[in-house]
Design a protein around this motif. Structure first.
Motif, PDB file in Angstrom:
ATOM      1  N   UNK A 108       0.811  -1.211   0.000  1.00 14.17           N
ATOM      2  CA  UNK A 108       0.000   0.000   0.000  1.00 14.17           C
ATOM      3  C   UNK A 108       0.842   1.257   0.000  1.00 14.17           C
ATOM      4  N   UNK A 109       0.230   2.355   0.418  1.00 17.32           N
ATOM      5  CA  UNK A 109       0.885   3.663   0.383  1.00 17.32           C
ATOM      6  C   UNK A 109       1.268   4.176   1.764  1.00 17.32           C
ATOM      7  N   UNK A 110       1.039   3.365   2.803  1.00 16.57           N
ATOM      8  CA  UNK A 110       1.350   3.819   4.156  1.00 16.57           C
ATOM      9  C   UNK A 110       1.918   2.651   4.952  1.00 16.57           C
ATOM     10  N   UNK A 111       3.186   2.775   5.352  1.00 18.32           N
ATOM     11  CA  UNK A 111       3.880   1.714   6.086  1.00 18.32           C
ATOM     12  C   UNK A 111       4.434   2.279   7.385  1.00 18.32           C
ATOM     13  N   UNK A 112       4.208   1.554   8.486  1.00 19.32           N
ATOM     14  CA  UNK A 112       4.815   1.904   9.765  1.00 19.32           C
ATOM     15  C   UNK A 112       6.014   0.997   9.996  1.00 19.32           C
ATOM     16  N   UNK A 113       7.158   1.593  10.344  1.00 20.65           N
ATOM     17  CA  UNK A 113       8.368   0.843  10.649  1.00 20.65           C
ATOM     18  C   UNK A 113       8.524   0.741  12.158  1.00 20.65           C
ATOM     19  N   UNK A 114       8.824  -0.466  12.651  1.00 20.93           N
ATOM     20  CA  UNK A 114       8.982  -0.676  14.087  1.00 20.93           C
ATOM     21  C   UNK A 114      10.236  -1.500  14.328  1.00 20.93           C
ATOM     22  N   UNK A 115      11.162  -0.942  15.105  1.00 20.57           N
ATOM     23  CA  UNK A 115      12.433  -1.610  15.339  1.00 20.57           C
ATOM     24  C   UNK A 115      12.699  -1.769  16.823  1.00 20.57           C
ATOM     25  N   UNK A 116      13.384  -2.856  17.153  1.00 21.74           N
ATOM     26  CA  UNK A 116      13.861  -3.077  18.503  1.00 21.74           C
ATOM     27  C   UNK A 116      15.370  -3.191  18.487  1.00 21.74           C
ATOM     28  N   UNK A 117      16.072  -2.283  19.162  1.00 19.87           N
ATOM     29  CA  UNK A 117      17.525  -2.339  19.226  1.00 19.87           C
ATOM     30  C   UNK A 117      18.176  -2.215  17.864  1.00 19.87           C
ATOM     31  N   UNK A 118      19.188  -3.076  17.604  1.00 12.88           N
ATOM     32  CA  UNK A 118      19.890  -2.980  16.321  1.00 12.88           C
ATOM     33  C   UNK A 118      19.054  -3.544  15.178  1.00 12.88           C
ATOM     34  N   UNK A 119      17.854  -4.024  15.487  1.00 15.38           N
ATOM     35  CA  UNK A 119      16.914  -4.377  14.429  1.00 15.38           C
ATOM     36  C   UNK A 119      16.543  -3.174  13.588  1.00 15.38           C
ATOM     37  N   UNK A 120      16.993  -2.003  14.011  1.00 18.23           N
ATOM     38  CA  UNK A 120      16.705  -0.783  13.255  1.00 18.23           C
ATOM     39  C   UNK A 120      17.473  -0.731  11.941  1.00 18.23           C
ATOM     40  N   UNK A 121      18.573  -1.479  11.829  1.00 12.26           N
ATOM     41  CA  UNK A 121      19.447  -1.363  10.656  1.00 12.26           C
ATOM     42  C   UNK A 121      18.710  -1.532   9.323  1.00 12.26           C
ATOM     43  N   UNK A 122      18.011  -2.657   9.075  1.00 17.07           N
ATOM     44  CA  UNK A 122      17.353  -2.798   7.777  1.00 17.07           C
ATOM     45  C   UNK A 122      16.209  -1.824   7.565  1.00 17.07           C
ATOM     46  N   UNK A 123      15.656  -1.295   8.662  1.00 18.89           N
ATOM     47  CA  UNK A 123      14.537  -0.359   8.536  1.00 18.89           C
ATOM     48  C   UNK A 123      15.021   1.044   8.185  1.00 18.89           C
ATOM     49  N   UNK A 124      16.218   1.401   8.629  1.00 15.05           N
ATOM     50  CA  UNK A 124      16.818   2.662   8.173  1.00 15.05           C
ATOM     51  C   UNK A 124      17.005   2.610   6.661  1.00 15.05           C
ATOM     52  N   UNK A 125      17.497   1.476   6.168  1.00 14.68           N
ATOM     53  CA  UNK A 125      17.682   1.298   4.736  1.00 14.68           C
ATOM     54  C   UNK A 125      16.339   1.323   4.015  1.00 14.68           C
ATOM     55  N   UNK A 126      15.317   0.677   4.603  1.00 10.32           N
ATOM     56  CA  UNK A 126      13.979   0.662   3.998  1.00 10.32           C
ATOM     57  C   UNK A 126      13.396   2.068   3.923  1.00 10.32           C
ATOM     58  N   UNK A 127      13.623   2.860   4.979  1.00 12.36           N
ATOM     59  CA  UNK A 127      13.120   4.240   4.993  1.00 12.36           C
ATOM     60  C   UNK A 127      13.732   5.056   3.860  1.00 12.36           C
ATOM     61  N   UNK A 128      15.022   4.840   3.581  1.00 10.69           N
ATOM     62  CA  UNK A 128      15.679   5.576   2.505  1.00 10.69           C
ATOM     63  C   UNK A 128      15.272   5.052   1.130  1.00 10.69           C
TER      64      UNK A 128
END
Length: 258
Positions: A108-128
């Motif tokens: 869809x057109x709206x995604x929420x990213x949720x990270x715990x600890x260093x699980x943030x790494x792939x989500x930073x990349x996804x955000x970019x």
């Protein structure tokens, strides 16, 4: 199963930044052509001086790719990761990847990213990679010792909301708490972190939206040859390295994960 030579490459550790007591941001200058890397994919990494077992390459999700530079977050969890972060700048490394067929792709057109600890790494990349679809980004950390990690994420993704277990930085509570208590519509969730976080998000949303999770598992080869990273799903055991690491959380038997 043979690893295709196109996945094996050399790199040099070009930068090392300590963000928390046992968390480091590592940057590598990598030799050779790299095809497009998708959010959620990972590399198996280790110093060139590691020649044989038990010094197997360790898996790390890509946090960013800039030309021939790759970024990873590394949390010291044992001998191997401790040895990696102790390497000097300029040390030669082996990097196998990009690996993983399961990646983050929006429906869809709206995604929420949720990270715990260093699980943030792939989500930073996804955000970019998908800036136009990310509507919310929550990072959960245990305490104020992670302040520099949170600052690094904010420097890359200014809209991120920090959830902190003890309330010393950001909002008090877990990442799942902050996501579920928010006043915003949730159409789709991408998550990476501990199993307890996946369970809380899945229970809180009660199957109303698709939840994609990047799963962690102990890996030997990273290419589906050793089967050491298999986890239980509704369709049987699934290899995280080759079928994942990003899987539909609804298909994973979360209660059977350790």
């Amino acid at each position: 199963m043979r690893c295709d030579d196109g996945l094996e490459r050399s790199g040099i550790l070009s930068e090392k930044v300590r963000l928390a007591k046992e968390v480091y941001l590592l940057r590598f200058e990598v030799e050779g052509f790299m095809s497009s890397i998708m959010p959620g994919q990972f590399f198996m990494i280790g110093p060139c001086r590691w020649k044989r077992d038990p010094l197997l390459l360790r898996p790390f999700a890509v946090a960013d790719k800039k030309g021939y530079t790759l970024e990873f977050l590394v949390k010291v969890a044992g001998f191997g990761t401790n040895d990696i972060v102790r390497c000097e700048i300029g040390s030669p490394f082996r990097l196998r990847g990009p690996l993983g067929r399961g990646v983050f792709k929006p429906l869809g057109k709206s995604v929420a990213l949720v990270a715990g600890g260093i699980g943030v790494a792939p989500l930073v990349f996804a955000r970019k990679y998908y800036p136009e679809v990310v509507s919310k980004f929550v990072l959960g950390v245990p305490n104020g010792d992670w302040a520099d990690v949170a600052s690094w994420v904010k420097s890359e993704c200014p809209e991120v909301v920090i959830a902190c277990d003890d309330g010393t930085i950001g909002e008090r509570g877990t990442a799942a708490d902050v996501l579920l208590n928010g006043k915003w519509p949730i159409e789709e969730v991408w998550a990476c972190g501990p199993v307890a976080m996946f369970k809380a998000i899945y229970a809180g949303l009660n199957g109303r939206v698709r939840i994609l999770g990047s799963f962690e598992s102990r890996m030997g080869c990273g290419i589906g040859g050793c089967h050491s990273c298999s986890i239980p799903t509704k369709n049987g055991m699934t290899e995280v390295c080759s079928r994942g690491p990003v899987l539909d959380v609804a298909e994973v038997c979360l209660d059977e994960l350790i």
